[in-house]
Design a protein around this motif. Structure first.
Motif, PDB file in Angstrom:
ATOM      1  N   UNK A 228       0.815  -1.215   0.000  1.00 23.20           N
ATOM      2  CA  UNK A 228       0.000   0.000   0.000  1.00 23.20           C
ATOM      3  C   UNK A 228       0.854   1.273   0.000  1.00 23.20           C
ATOM      4  N   UNK A 229       2.154   1.144  -0.203  1.00 25.91           N
ATOM      5  CA  UNK A 229       3.052   2.299  -0.222  1.00 25.91           C
ATOM      6  C   UNK A 229       3.356   2.769  -1.638  1.00 25.91           C
ATOM      7  N   UNK A 230       2.677   2.185  -2.620  1.00 23.05           N
ATOM      8  CA  UNK A 230       2.934   2.530  -4.012  1.00 23.05           C
ATOM      9  C   UNK A 230       1.647   2.313  -4.809  1.00 23.05           C
ATOM     10  N   UNK A 231       1.472   3.079  -5.887  1.00 23.91           N
ATOM     11  CA  UNK A 231       0.366   2.833  -6.807  1.00 23.91           C
ATOM     12  C   UNK A 231       0.879   1.879  -7.880  1.00 23.91           C
ATOM     13  N   UNK A 232       0.268   0.728  -7.965  1.00 22.04           N
ATOM     14  CA  UNK A 232       0.692  -0.289  -8.917  1.00 22.04           C
ATOM     15  C   UNK A 232       0.101  -0.006 -10.302  1.00 22.04           C
ATOM     16  N   UNK A 233       0.680  -0.604 -11.351  1.00 19.00           N
ATOM     17  CA  UNK A 233       0.079  -0.463 -12.677  1.00 19.00           C
ATOM     18  C   UNK A 233      -1.391  -0.881 -12.636  1.00 19.00           C
ATOM     19  N   UNK A 234      -2.185  -0.259 -13.462  1.00 19.52           N
ATOM     20  CA  UNK A 234      -3.624  -0.524 -13.446  1.00 19.52           C
ATOM     21  C   UNK A 234      -3.921  -2.009 -13.625  1.00 19.52           C
ATOM     22  N   UNK A 235      -4.884  -2.508 -12.823  1.00 21.37           N
ATOM     23  CA  UNK A 235      -5.341  -3.904 -12.874  1.00 21.37           C
ATOM     24  C   UNK A 235      -4.254  -4.912 -12.486  1.00 21.37           C
ATOM     25  N   UNK A 236      -3.348  -4.503 -11.601  1.00 19.02           N
ATOM     26  CA  UNK A 236      -2.326  -5.443 -11.120  1.00 19.02           C
ATOM     27  C   UNK A 236      -2.976  -6.503 -10.232  1.00 19.02           C
ATOM     28  N   UNK A 237      -2.385  -7.690 -10.246  1.00 15.84           N
ATOM     29  CA  UNK A 237      -2.941  -8.823  -9.499  1.00 15.84           C
ATOM     30  C   UNK A 237      -1.832  -9.506  -8.700  1.00 15.84           C
ATOM     31  N   UNK A 238      -2.239 -10.154  -7.604  1.00 13.45           N
ATOM     32  CA  UNK A 238      -1.284 -10.821  -6.716  1.00 13.45           C
ATOM     33  C   UNK A 238      -1.741 -12.240  -6.420  1.00 13.45           C
ATOM     34  N   UNK A 239      -0.837 -13.195  -6.652  1.00 14.16           N
ATOM     35  CA  UNK A 239      -1.042 -14.579  -6.229  1.00 14.16           C
ATOM     36  C   UNK A 239      -0.155 -14.836  -5.013  1.00 14.16           C
ATOM     37  N   UNK A 240      -0.642 -15.626  -4.065  1.00 18.90           N
ATOM     38  CA  UNK A 240       0.121 -15.942  -2.853  1.00 18.90           C
ATOM     39  C   UNK A 240       0.212 -17.462  -2.726  1.00 18.90           C
ATOM     40  N   UNK A 241       1.430 -17.981  -2.751  1.00 18.03           N
ATOM     41  CA  UNK A 241       1.656 -19.423  -2.687  1.00 18.03           C
ATOM     42  C   UNK A 241       2.435 -19.768  -1.429  1.00 18.03           C
ATOM     43  N   UNK A 242       1.829 -20.565  -0.558  1.00 15.51           N
ATOM     44  CA  UNK A 242       2.463 -20.968   0.693  1.00 15.51           C
ATOM     45  C   UNK A 242       3.115 -22.338   0.538  1.00 15.51           C
ATOM     46  N   UNK A 243       4.287 -22.509   1.160  1.00 19.07           N
ATOM     47  CA  UNK A 243       4.741 -23.868   1.400  1.00 19.07           C
ATOM     48  C   UNK A 243       3.671 -24.502   2.297  1.00 19.07           C
ATOM     49  N   UNK A 244       3.507 -25.805   2.194  1.00 17.25           N
ATOM     50  CA  UNK A 244       2.399 -26.472   2.886  1.00 17.25           C
ATOM     51  C   UNK A 244       2.189 -25.911   4.282  1.00 17.25           C
ATOM     52  N   UNK A 245       0.971 -25.434   4.574  1.00 22.55           N
ATOM     53  CA  UNK A 245       0.646 -24.907   5.891  1.00 22.55           C
ATOM     54  C   UNK A 245       0.512 -26.060   6.885  1.00 22.55           C
TER      55      UNK A 245
ATOM     56  N   UNK B  21      -8.404 -14.745  -5.244  1.00 23.60           N
ATOM     57  CA  UNK B  21      -8.735 -15.808  -4.274  1.00 23.60           C
ATOM     58  C   UNK B  21      -8.303 -17.177  -4.782  1.00 23.60           C
ATOM     59  N   UNK B  22      -8.483 -17.425  -6.086  1.00 24.02           N
ATOM     60  CA  UNK B  22      -8.062 -18.726  -6.609  1.00 24.02           C
ATOM     61  C   UNK B  22      -6.540 -18.788  -6.805  1.00 24.02           C
ATOM     62  N   UNK B  23      -5.869 -17.674  -6.520  1.00 21.47           N
ATOM     63  CA  UNK B  23      -4.416 -17.651  -6.591  1.00 21.47           C
ATOM     64  C   UNK B  23      -3.763 -17.815  -5.229  1.00 21.47           C
ATOM     65  N   UNK B  24      -4.573 -17.994  -4.180  1.00 20.91           N
ATOM     66  CA  UNK B  24      -4.041 -18.251  -2.837  1.00 20.91           C
ATOM     67  C   UNK B  24      -4.029 -19.761  -2.625  1.00 20.91           C
ATOM     68  N   UNK B  25      -2.856 -20.354  -2.583  1.00 19.26           N
ATOM     69  CA  UNK B  25      -2.786 -21.806  -2.500  1.00 19.26           C
ATOM     70  C   UNK B  25      -1.551 -22.294  -1.768  1.00 19.26           C
ATOM     71  N   UNK B  26      -1.442 -23.613  -1.707  1.00 16.16           N
ATOM     72  CA  UNK B  26      -0.303 -24.269  -1.078  1.00 16.16           C
ATOM     73  C   UNK B  26       0.443 -25.087  -2.125  1.00 16.16           C
TER      74      UNK B  26
END
Length: 274
Positions: free
Chosen positions: A120-137, A167-172
């Motif tokens: 939240x400290x920067x304005x990202x390019x328009x329509x930027x997206x983030x996936x989050x991948x965890x090592x097995x929780x 949401x579908x990019x948050x995985x293990x």
């Protein structure tokens, strides 16, 4: 723009520092290039299995150093950002409820994901997206899914900055299949090792440190050297939060940062210091 955030953690409690979390942020269109280079490097070094901090030995020390130097070269090129978060045992939080104590692992993880990278400290390019991948929780599937839904709500804070969490990019994932996570594990393990004085450990019944301990200390020093190279010799203190060299923007812009998480309401216990 699409980013992938690879996450690892150490649930171990150390004598002095605990609750270690690590993240590697990569532009998704760079991921395959980075993975190809890491895989080729591992093959050239005869690393045909998973590399991990716990597998560092005297015989493989120079190979681990070589691999880690390649990993840090991506930070020099602004292709990877690394963040490490941990707590200091001497800073004892006050007034936690039973539920908060039981959920400490996930609560701290949430804070790490929300703040460590400065989304939240920067304005990202328009329509930027983030996936989050965890090592097995480490928890049961139901709790893990509840945690992922909790993480998804971070989008409330990031969307005004043009960053949507998928949401579908948050995985293990299995770290055995992901070299970025393996290299992150090495850096994370090195910090746990040094901050908890494990470089001084002497096996029971012995008078000297073991060869593996000496090798791990050497690899830690190599990692610290790589960190300082990123900042031109900046006096990097691994046991404290990294200075904000560029103001608040530093949380986003800097290639490598440490964050010592300090509870707002805490008591200092000197018996838990080095």
């Amino acid at each position: 723009m699409e980013y992938t955030l690879w996450c690892d953690e150490s649930a171990k409690f150390g004598d002095y520092y605990s609750n270690f979390y690590g993240g590697a942020l990569v532009k998704s269109n760079d991921s395959q290039h980075i993975c190809n280079i890491l895989r080729d490097k591992k093959n050239s070094l005869n690393f045909h299995n998973e590399v991990k901090w716990n597998r560092v030995t005297e015989n493989y020390l120079e190979k681990y150093k070589d691999l880690i130097s390649v990993f840090f070269s991506f930070m020099e090129q602004d292709m990877i950002k690394i963040r490490i978060m941990f707590t200091q045992n001497a800073l004892v939080p006050n007034g936690l409820t039973k539920e908060q104590r039981e959920q400490t692992f996930f609560i701290l993880y949430y804070h790490f994901l929300k703040f460590a990278f400065g989304f939240t400290k920067v304005q990202h390019p328009e329509n930027s997206k983030l996936k989050i991948l965890f090592d097995w929780l480490p928890d049961k599937k139901e709790k893990n899914e509840a945690f992922k839904n909790f993480v998804y709500n971070i989008k409330t804070f990031t969307e005004p900055h043009n960053l949507t969490i998928l949401r579908d990019g948050i995985g293990e994932v299995d770290s055995k299949k992901h070299d970025i996570l393996q290299c992150l594990d090495i850096v994370l393990g090195a910090m746990f090792f040094r901050l908890n004085n494990l470089h001084r450990a002497i096996p029971e019944g012995q008078r000297r440190r073991g060869r593996r301990t000496i090798a791990k200390e050497s690899l830690y020093k190599h990692i610290l050297h790589e960190i300082k190279k990123l900042y031109g010799g900046y006096n990097f203190n691994i046991g404290d939060s990294t200075g904000m060299l560029h103001g608040d923007y530093s949380a986003w812009s800097m290639p490598f940062r440490h964050w010592k998480f300090v509870p707002t309401n805490h008591t200092f216990d000197p018996t838990k210091t080095k």
